[in-house]
Motif scaffolding. Structure first.
Motif, short mmCIF file in Angstrom:
data_model
loop_
_atom_site.label_atom_id
_atom_site.label_comp_id
_atom_site.label_asym_id
_atom_site.label_seq_id
_atom_site.Cartn_x
_atom_site.Cartn_y
_atom_site.Cartn_z
N ALA A 27 0.83 -1.21 0.00
CA ALA A 27 0.00 0.00 0.00
C ALA A 27 0.86 1.26 0.00
CB ALA A 27 -0.93 0.00 1.21
N ARG A 33 0.27 7.21 -3.11
CA ARG A 33 -0.30 6.82 -1.82
C ARG A 33 0.56 7.35 -0.67
NH1 ARG A 33 -1.86 2.17 -4.95
NH2 ARG A 33 -0.10 0.91 -4.30
N VAL A 37 -0.74 9.85 2.33
CA VAL A 37 -0.49 9.57 3.74
C VAL A 37 0.32 10.70 4.38
CG1 VAL A 37 0.68 7.98 5.32
CG2 VAL A 37 -0.76 7.08 3.49
N LEU A 68 -5.29 2.00 0.35
CA LEU A 68 -4.87 2.43 1.69
C LEU A 68 -5.85 1.97 2.76
CD1 LEU A 68 -3.62 6.03 0.85
CD2 LEU A 68 -2.20 4.08 1.57
#
Length: 115
Positions: A27, A33, A37, A68
């Motif tokens: 992930a 991604r 985050v 995610l």
């Protein structure tokens, strides 16, 4: 005539204890991604889906959020029509001690080196 919705919309989330190390790492291997985050980690509040600063289409963004969420990295919930996102930092830290913190530090170092 459409029936009015009578229950709140909810989003399914995995039990972090069931997330494998491979799923967690997969992930976070993607730079988009990691950017999502990192934005959540820097924010003092949860962030609405459409307000992230990433260079992808809305449908691609939805895919990244799904990856995610399914890896236990984020929690999503609705506030009215808006889908909100928050990190599951404490749960991830408990599941994989030190790993999330190290990945975020490495991401920040890499971003600092390129800017």
């Amino acid at each position: 005539m459409a029936r009015p919705r009578t229950s709140a919309r909810t989003v399914a989330h995995p039990d972090v204890s069931q997330v494998s190390l491979q799923q967690f790492l997969d992930a976070l291997v993607d730079p988009v991604r990691r950017a999502l985050v990192a934005q959540l980690a820097r924010s003092e509040t949860d962030i609405r889906c459409g307000t992230f600063d990433v260079p992808v289409s809305p449908s691609t963004l939805t895919h990244h959020f799904t990856v995610l969420r399914e890896a236990g990295v984020i929690r999503q919930y609705y506030v009215g029509a808006a889908k909100m996102n928050s990190l599951r930092s404490e749960e991830m830290e408990e599941r994989f001690p030190g790993l999330f913190t190290a990945l975020m530090a490495a991401t920040q170092d890499a971003n600092s080196a390129t800017h």
